[in-house]
Scaffold this motif. Structure first.
Motif, short mmCIF file in Angstrom:
data_model
loop_
_atom_site.label_atom_id
_atom_site.label_comp_id
_atom_site.label_asym_id
_atom_site.label_seq_id
_atom_site.Cartn_x
_atom_site.Cartn_y
_atom_site.Cartn_z
N UNK A 191 11.86 -6.16 9.41
CA UNK A 191 10.88 -7.09 8.83
C UNK A 191 9.77 -6.34 8.11
N UNK A 192 9.31 -5.21 8.66
CA UNK A 192 8.26 -4.42 8.00
C UNK A 192 8.71 -3.99 6.61
N UNK A 193 9.93 -3.47 6.52
CA UNK A 193 10.45 -3.01 5.24
C UNK A 193 10.59 -4.16 4.26
N UNK A 194 11.06 -5.30 4.74
CA UNK A 194 11.26 -6.46 3.87
C UNK A 194 9.92 -7.00 3.38
N UNK A 195 8.96 -7.14 4.26
CA UNK A 195 7.65 -7.69 3.88
C UNK A 195 6.93 -6.75 2.91
N UNK A 196 7.14 -5.45 3.03
CA UNK A 196 6.51 -4.53 2.08
C UNK A 196 7.02 -4.80 0.66
N UNK A 197 8.31 -5.14 0.54
CA UNK A 197 8.86 -5.49 -0.78
C UNK A 197 8.34 -6.85 -1.25
N UNK A 198 8.18 -7.76 -0.31
CA UNK A 198 7.62 -9.07 -0.65
C UNK A 198 6.19 -8.92 -1.17
N UNK A 199 5.39 -8.10 -0.49
CA UNK A 199 4.00 -7.89 -0.92
C UNK A 199 3.93 -7.26 -2.31
N UNK A 200 4.81 -6.29 -2.57
CA UNK A 200 4.82 -5.63 -3.88
C UNK A 200 5.19 -6.62 -4.98
N UNK A 201 6.19 -7.45 -4.73
CA UNK A 201 6.60 -8.44 -5.72
C UNK A 201 5.50 -9.46 -5.96
N UNK A 202 4.84 -9.87 -4.89
CA UNK A 202 3.76 -10.85 -5.05
C UNK A 202 2.58 -10.26 -5.81
N UNK A 203 2.29 -8.98 -5.54
CA UNK A 203 1.18 -8.34 -6.23
C UNK A 203 1.36 -8.34 -7.74
N UNK A 204 2.63 -8.30 -8.19
CA UNK A 204 2.91 -8.35 -9.63
C UNK A 204 3.14 -9.78 -10.11
N UNK A 205 3.14 -10.73 -9.18
CA UNK A 205 3.41 -12.11 -9.57
C UNK A 205 4.83 -12.31 -10.04
N UNK A 206 5.77 -11.53 -9.49
CA UNK A 206 7.17 -11.54 -9.93
C UNK A 206 7.95 -12.66 -9.24
#
Length: 273
Positions: free
Chosen positions: A163-178
């Motif tokens: 979950x940590x690894x997955x959420x880190x990718x979610x946060x990165x995508x959200x930060x770019x508004x992707x």
């Protein structure tokens, strides 16, 4: 009704452990919602800071140059030592010696090279944030993903790591508004392994869990306070409903100031001709 010391039944047939279980679940959900709110605000603060620098930096530089030229024109006209001193100070502000942070602006973050820098070095497309606040759809997808995949819902270390690894990718995508990537991540999570259903724990473990959740919330409260009290956070408070519009308003104000300084400089140069 018989009273028992261990596993006693409360009113309505509910055991004390069941009340604790509900309390823990409620606390977990409350913490996740709080984390979502803090993270979404952190993204806005970071994006506003980057876009403020990218879009308005040249205007600030132009203002500094005009201030220096005005001061120099005034000093040349009066010859006053005080005016000469002010002119030198104004000129020094135009092109100061860059510091490490400025030299590596947007290239370094807490984990080393920023995603944008890594993308450029590997010749991948760079996707900086286009807006201060991601779109409504991106925010919706982000909230749904965090509620489903939050690491605090893991029941063992292996699941938490996933979950940590997955959420880190979610946060990165959200930060770019992707939005596209967020949708892909949503599909990935739906197709992934399903975590085991939560099982009631012993009372001592539940109390410890509640205590940890309370401590975690206190730490998040400190992070939220620091964000709100920062310079950029303060600017975002001015326009909480449309932070992107705030950038446009600041740009309009700067353009007005540039026009005023240009007129003032023209007047000084004209009077000295």
């Amino acid at each position: 009704m018989d009273e028992r010391v261990d596993g006693a039944v409360s009113d309505g047939g509910e055991r004390p452990e069941e009340r604790l279980e509900r309390a823990v679940r409620a606390a977990e959900q409350a913490l996740i919602e709080f984390e979502i709110a803090v993270e979404t605000f952190r993204v806005e603060v970071e994006n506003f800071s980057r876009l403020h620098h990218q879009r308005l930096g040249p205007m600030y530089s132009r203002l500094d140059e005009l201030e220096a030229q005005i001061a120099e024109a005034r000093a040349a006209s009066t010859g006053d030592p005080e005016d000469v001193r002010k002119a030198k100070e104004a000129r020094a502000r135009v092109m100061p010696m860059p510091g490490i942070e400025e030299l590596f602006h947007d290239w370094l973050d807490s984990d080393g090279l920023s995603p944008e820098a890594s993308a450029m070095l590997t010749e991948q497309p760079v996707r900086p944030p286009q807006r201060v606040r991601p779109s409504d759809e991106a925010r919706k997808l982000y909230r749904e993903l965090v509620r489903k995949a939050h690491p605090d819902l893991a029941q063992d270390d292996t699941e938490r790591a996933r979950r940590d690894e997955f959420i880190s990718r979610v946060n990165a995508a959200y930060g770019r508004g992707d939005e596209v990537l967020l949708r892909e991540l949503s599909e990935e999570w739906a197709a992934g392994p399903v975590s085991e259903e939560w099982r009631p724990s012993r009372s001592e473990e539940l109390y410890a869990r509640l205590e940890w959740l309370a401590q975690r919330k206190e730490l998040l409260a400190l992070v939220a306070r620091d964000l709100e009290e920062s310079a950029i956070g303060g600017m975002l408070k001015i326009a909480p409903d449309d932070p992107d519009r705030l950038l446009e308003e600041i740009a309009e104000q700067l353009l007005t100031q540039v026009s005023e300084r240009e007129a003032e400089l023209a007047g000084l140069l004209g009077s000295g001709a």
